[in-house]
Design a protein around this motif. Structure first.
Motif, mmCIF file in Angstrom:
data_model
loop_
_atom_site.group_PDB
_atom_site.id
_atom_site.type_symbol
_atom_site.label_atom_id
_atom_site.label_comp_id
_atom_site.label_asym_id
_atom_site.label_seq_id
_atom_site.Cartn_x
_atom_site.Cartn_y
_atom_site.Cartn_z
ATOM 1 N N GLU A 238 0.803 -1.217 0.000
ATOM 2 C CA GLU A 238 0.000 0.000 0.000
ATOM 3 C C GLU A 238 0.837 1.269 0.000
ATOM 4 O O GLU A 238 0.314 2.341 -0.220
ATOM 5 N N GLU A 239 2.133 1.179 0.238
ATOM 6 C CA GLU A 239 2.962 2.373 0.331
ATOM 7 C C GLU A 239 4.028 2.358 -0.765
ATOM 8 O O GLU A 239 5.191 2.053 -0.528
ATOM 9 N N PRO A 240 3.647 2.658 -2.016
ATOM 10 C CA PRO A 240 4.647 2.738 -3.074
ATOM 11 C C PRO A 240 5.491 3.995 -2.923
ATOM 12 O O PRO A 240 5.051 5.005 -2.388
ATOM 13 N N GLU A 241 6.685 3.908 -3.391
ATOM 14 C CA GLU A 241 7.575 5.050 -3.314
ATOM 15 C C GLU A 241 7.154 6.117 -4.321
ATOM 16 O O GLU A 241 6.871 5.815 -5.472
ATOM 17 N N GLU A 242 7.103 7.342 -3.865
ATOM 18 C CA GLU A 242 6.715 8.447 -4.730
ATOM 19 C C GLU A 242 7.949 9.029 -5.408
ATOM 20 O O GLU A 242 8.960 9.297 -4.756
ATOM 21 N N VAL A 243 7.858 9.210 -6.686
ATOM 22 C CA VAL A 243 8.936 9.803 -7.468
ATOM 23 C C VAL A 243 8.485 11.191 -7.898
ATOM 24 O O VAL A 243 7.428 11.348 -8.504
ATOM 25 N N ASN A 244 9.234 12.192 -7.562
ATOM 26 C CA ASN A 244 8.874 13.563 -7.907
ATOM 27 C C ASN A 244 10.061 14.256 -8.534
ATOM 28 O O ASN A 244 11.140 13.688 -8.702
ATOM 29 N N ALA A 245 9.823 15.511 -8.899
ATOM 30 C CA ALA A 245 10.871 16.278 -9.566
ATOM 31 C C ALA A 245 12.084 16.498 -8.668
ATOM 32 O O ALA A 245 13.216 16.601 -9.153
ATOM 33 N N PHE A 246 11.867 16.552 -7.378
ATOM 34 C CA PHE A 246 12.979 16.760 -6.458
ATOM 35 C C PHE A 246 13.966 15.594 -6.519
ATOM 36 O O PHE A 246 15.184 15.791 -6.427
ATOM 37 N N ASP A 247 13.465 14.381 -6.649
ATOM 38 C CA ASP A 247 14.338 13.215 -6.684
ATOM 39 C C ASP A 247 15.156 13.143 -7.969
ATOM 40 O O ASP A 247 16.255 12.575 -7.987
ATOM 41 N N LEU A 248 14.641 13.681 -9.056
ATOM 42 C CA LEU A 248 15.327 13.575 -10.344
ATOM 43 C C LEU A 248 16.216 14.769 -10.657
ATOM 44 O O LEU A 248 17.152 14.650 -11.447
ATOM 45 N N ALA A 249 15.904 15.917 -10.091
ATOM 46 C CA ALA A 249 16.632 17.138 -10.455
ATOM 47 C C ALA A 249 18.001 17.181 -9.786
ATOM 48 O O ALA A 249 18.229 16.588 -8.723
ATOM 49 N N GLU A 250 18.900 17.910 -10.424
ATOM 50 C CA GLU A 250 20.231 18.132 -9.869
ATOM 51 C C GLU A 250 20.189 19.344 -8.939
ATOM 52 O O GLU A 250 19.548 20.348 -9.248
ATOM 53 N N PRO A 251 20.875 19.292 -7.788
ATOM 54 C CA PRO A 251 20.872 20.447 -6.876
ATOM 55 C C PRO A 251 21.581 21.649 -7.498
ATOM 56 O O PRO A 251 22.609 21.514 -8.168
ATOM 57 N N VAL A 252 21.003 22.818 -7.280
ATOM 58 C CA VAL A 252 21.517 24.071 -7.840
ATOM 59 C C VAL A 252 22.016 24.950 -6.698
ATOM 60 O O VAL A 252 21.338 25.115 -5.679
ATOM 61 N N ASP A 253 23.187 25.517 -6.886
ATOM 62 C CA ASP A 253 23.760 26.423 -5.886
ATOM 63 C C ASP A 253 23.189 27.829 -6.117
ATOM 64 O O ASP A 253 23.534 28.509 -7.087
ATOM 65 N N VAL A 254 22.294 28.256 -5.249
ATOM 66 C CA VAL A 254 21.651 29.559 -5.400
ATOM 67 C C VAL A 254 22.400 30.659 -4.673
ATOM 68 O O VAL A 254 22.159 31.846 -4.922
#
Length: 947
Positions: A269-285
């Protein structure tokens, strides 16, 4: 050839793999595959030569002969299948390039299938990252068929293993390049790969490559995504070797009793959620923030503060932010929450939202700095500010937990400002819906108390918010756990809470604890029954202990249809006690606890059923109830008398258990089918609704177009009718005008004839006298001159229309003066008598112009006189192209207006009175006015006057 074949079979496999003859290589591949299939395990010596020299498989995968290549790829699959992880790791770097260059793009179906199977086996045996790294360079190959085949293989990899086994980030970064390829087959396979990735990632995949696509490509992909959007989430179809081993060693779902199936269900019942945060590369702001940001945000001008925050928002608007120190930035946002300008507050809230979404869990340490200022700012009445603050608070809560945010949230519910109180309640409801952690008992109590107090508020929205808080909390902890907090409420408020409970959707639910007490009690009873009897009793019920313990785990799950059957099987032993007339024994029959204890407690009996049927009074005693001891002894004889039925009960219980599992599996399958049908039904209903709306819009547009067409047709018919009426009027006016012209011409000719006769008689000139003809080309007139050759220039016609036409009345009134002028002219020019007959044809426009200058219709008609009299006495008409001047105009010029000019040219003309011309002008104007009045009266009588 026969000797050669024999030599091939005698060669070692390694030599046959490198032989120049393709048949030798083909035979070696086939022999190797058969040898691998016969090996007992992965450590067999048959694999050792090929593991030590893995370069042999490179030539086998890319064999120049297509028949040998087919068998070589089949041998590679057998080598990987039976050789295990060591075989995959040793040969992977040698074979993958040859597989995607010559195997996947082969024209033989078997070769392509073997090549794809080899790639899937490499992932199944070891890891997916090395395989993907080897396949991605193929997307830059110069042959389009190799690129298309590689994309097909990558699509199959994701379809079989999913995104948990295969990392999709590197593949997503390569998609824009293949979408821009010139070959249509490559672009088609790229679309298929994108759709397959969308099944797993949904909209989260767009953050990596979506902006690099053309708008047309984005629209095409959106149409393809719509087709698979409503499909259920895909599942991994092919397991890796490690997953297969874990499943093989895991105990079966029913082996661990009642609690293990629940654990398996929770994992599903608890599938792992995949979102844009997991796929995106971290950006130094930090490096992108302007150096003067703090100076600008502290400016006294709100426009500069807002501009600084807008620039910062564009920097923070990224899916993932690299971790760093943002304390100063968060303090600036907290200060902006107190800004007097609501635009600055809104942009600051948006910046907080982006920063929290970009940092996720790393933003939790800044929660205490920014949360309270944002909730205090809820006092702002403008809805746009409240929405921005609510979105920012939701992002902050997503980075923390309910336990961390609950204290501050509950502290703002009693706030005096109604806006702060209402927005805080909404935020609490959203927290309860999205949290995955079940509140503790203390937190449940505090939330329930806050919600109960809200039910007594004076405003409706706060009372509704309190009911929603209680209903959502009830959805998390259950109705039974919520009952103590709802005891003091009336039925109306309870009903309101129940409504929100039914409609609430939460992600955290408190799991009910398993209650193994009934199973243990039943087994204990069985043990007591067995231990309390003598030899015949102790041996016979012993097998019955197993069926008593087996059905126990099935009792807490009354979901299957076969559950009542085990209870029915347990009834034969209790049938007689429940059938007794003694009412006091019916209640103990369900638990089976009091009766066996009382029956089996006397150990003195050794003769079996006979002694048990007649117990001695000394054993039971009168304190037990006297006669109550006799009926208690008889119920035991029934369960102990048929001991042979216990094994039958055990066999039936096992069958029922298997049937129950089948029913459960069938129920799960039907539930899945029902969910699929429900989603399909919802999708079709939405499509029907959309089509109905489109149909209604089309009907409305069609009706509007029909009405417009009818209106245009009506206007056209009306215009045509008006045009016909106007044409008729024009034709009538034209005919009437022609009639008037003819009438005026006739009257003019008659008057001119009379004037001419009078003039001729006054001059004494005979028409038959010889005259010379002089044609003036400039004036287009025929003028007579004396025959003696003396030529005096005739008077020039003036531009006044009266000189050309003249009225009959003016001619008659100035007849005496004309005679005088003629006499004087005859003295200067003896024997000179000349008459001029001119024919003037004017168009209607010229007539209208002449009328505007003061001429009447009669004057116009006088221009259309009879043709001039020629020198030979014949009469004729002048050409229409040469309009002449009438004799009347000559007389008018001699007698009237032209006297002044002629007098200046001829000697002796200055002796005449100048008042004669003025008097003639006045009389001519009076006659003209009278004629105009008569013509207007005639038009009025005929109905020709236009308004």
């Amino acid at each position: 050839m026969a000797d050669g074949e024999e030599d091939f079979s005698q060669l070692p496999l390694v030599d046959r793999f490198t032989h120049k003859n393709w048949k030798a290589r083909q035979g070696g591949y086939v022999a190797a595959a058969k040898e691998f299939e016969l090996t007992p395990d992965e450590s067999d010596p048959a694999f050792r030569p090929f593991i030590q020299d893995s370069g042999l498989w490179k030539s086998a995968a890319g064999d120049s002969n297509v028949a040998a290549q087919q068998e070589g790829l089949a041998a590679i699959c057998a080598f990987l299948k039976y050789g295990g992880v060591q075989a995959a790791r040793s040969s992977r770097n040698y074979t993958l390039q040859a597989i995607y260059e010559k195997g996947l793009s082969s024209t033989r179906a078997q070769t392509k299938a073997s090549a794809l199977e080899a790639i899937l086996l490499y992932i199944e045996l070891d890891k997916s990252d090395p395989v993907i790294e080897e396949l991605l360079p193929a997307l830059s190959h110069k042959q389009p068929k190799v690129i298309a085949a590689t994309l097909t293989a990558i699509t199959a990899i994701f379809h079989n293993f999913g995104i948990k086994i295969v990392e999709p980030k590197a593949v997503l970064k390569s998609l824009p390049k293949v979408f821009g390829h010139a070959d249509k087959n490559v672009r088609a396979e790229a679309q298929n790969l994108a759709v397959e990735l969308y099944r797993w990632l949904k909209d989260a995949m767009k953050v990596i490559f979506w902006n690099d696509l053309k708008p047309v490509q984005q629209q095409d992909l959106e149409k393809l995504f719509e087709k698979v959007k409503e499909e259920p989430s895909p599942k991994q179809e092919r397991l890796t070797r490690s997953q297969q081993a874990a499943r093989a060693t895991a105990p079966p779902p029913t082996a661990g009793g009642q609690e293990e199936p629940g654990e398996v269900d929770d994992e599903v019942e608890e599938p792992e959620e995949v979102n844009a945060f997991d796929l995106a590369e971290p950006v130094d702001v930090h490096s992108k923030i302007p150096a003067d940001f703090h100076e600008m945000v502290g400016s006294t001008k709100w426009k500069e503060r807002k501009d600084a925050l807008d620039a910062l928002f564009n920097i923070l608007n990224t899916p993932r932010i690299k971790e760093g120190s943002f304390d100063d930035l968060v303090r600036v946002f907290a200060k902006c929450m107190k800004d007097a300008n609501i635009a600055v507050v809104t942009v600051a809230a948006n910046c907080v939202e982006k920063l929290a979404l970009g940092l996720r869990k790393s933003f939790a340490r800044y929660r205490s700095t920014i949360m309270s200022p944002m909730m205090e700012r809820f006092k702002e009445k403008k809805q746009s500010v409240a929405d921005a603050l609510a979105a920012a608070l939701d992002a902050v809560f997503a980075s923390t937990s309910l336990n961390e945010c609950l204290e501050e949230t509950l502290s703002f519910i009693p706030n005096k400002n109604p806006n702060v109180k209402a927005e805080t309640v909404k935020f609490l409801v959203r927290c309860l819906r999205t949290t995955r952690d079940v509140p503790s008992k203390e937190e449940q109590k505090r939330i329930a108390e806050a919600g109960t107090k809200l039910l007594t508020e004076s405003t409706e929205n706060l009372r509704t918010g309190g009911a929603e808080v209680l209903g959502t909390l009830m959805k998390i902890i259950g109705e039974r756990a919520m009952n103590p907090y709802l005891d003091g409420l009336d039925d109306i408020r309870k009903a309101k809470v129940k409504e929100f409970f039914d409609t609430a959707e939460v992600k955290a639910k408190e799991k009910p604890k398993a209650a193994p007490a009934p199973a243990k009690a039943t087994s204990a009873v069985g043990k007591k029954i067995v231990g309390g009897s003598k030899k015949p009793v102790a041996r016979k019920p012993a097998p019955a202990a197993t069926p008593v313990e087996d059905p126990a785990p099935l009792q807490p799950k009354p979901t299957a249809k076969g559950v009542p059957k085990p209870t029915g099987l347990a009834r034969p032993g209790l049938a007689q006690p429940t059938g007794l007339k003694l009412g006091g024994l019916k209640k103990p029959a369900a638990g089976a606890l009091p009766s066996p204890r009382r029956v089996i407690s006397p150990p003195a009996s050794t003769d079996g059923d006979e002694e048990l049927g007649h117990p001695s009074p000394s054993k039971f005693g009168m304190g037990r109830g006297g006669l109550a001891g006799r009926p208690l002894a008889r119920p035991v004889t029934a369960p102990l008398s048929p001991p042979a039925a216990a094994p039958v009960s055990a066999g039936i219980s096992a069958m029922e258990r298997a049937e129950l599992e089948e029913f459960r599996a069938e129920k799960e399958r039907l539930t899945g089918v029902a969910d699929h049908l429900r989603s399909t039904n919802a999708k079709l209903t939405a499509e029907i609704s959309e089509l109905q709306n489109q149909n209604a819009q089309l009907i409305e547009d069609h009706t509007r177009d029909v009405l417009q067409i009818k209106a245009k047709e009506t206007q056209l018919v009306r215009a045509r009718g008006e045009c016909d009426v106007l044409r008729a009027e024009v034709e009538s006016v034209r005919k009437e005008s022609e009639r008037y012209k003819r009438e005026v011409s006739r009257l003019g000719r008659e008057s001119l004839g009379r004037e001419r006769e009078d003039m001729m008689r006054g001059r004494g000139i005979d028409d038959s006298s010889d005259t010379g003809i002089y044609e003036d080309s400039n004036l287009n007139t025929n003028t007579r001159y004396p025959a003696n050759g003396t030529m005096n220039h005739p008077p020039r016609p003036t531009s006044t229309a009266l000189h050309r036409t003249g009225s009959s009345a003016s001619a008659q009134s100035g007849r005496a003066q004309s005679s005088t002028n003629i006499a004087s002219a005859s003295k200067a020019r003896p024997q000179s008598g000349y008459t001029t007959h001119n024919r003037v044809d004017l168009s209607p426009s010229e007539e209208k112009e002449n009328n505007g200058l003061g001429l009447d219709s009669l004057g116009t008609a006088r221009r259309k006189i009879s043709p001039p009299v020629m020198s030979n006495g014949a009469s004729g008409r002048s050409s229409p192209q040469r309009p002449g001047y009438t004799a009347m105009s000559r007389e008018a010029s001699d007698s009237g207006v032209g006297n002044e000019r002629s007098g200046a040219e001829r000697p002796g003309a200055g002796n005449r009175e100048p008042s004669a011309g003025t008097e003639n002008w006045k009389r001519a104007a009076e006659v003209t006015s009278q004629l105009k009045a008569r013509i207007e009266a005639m038009k009025a009588r005929q109905g020709l006057t236009r308004h």
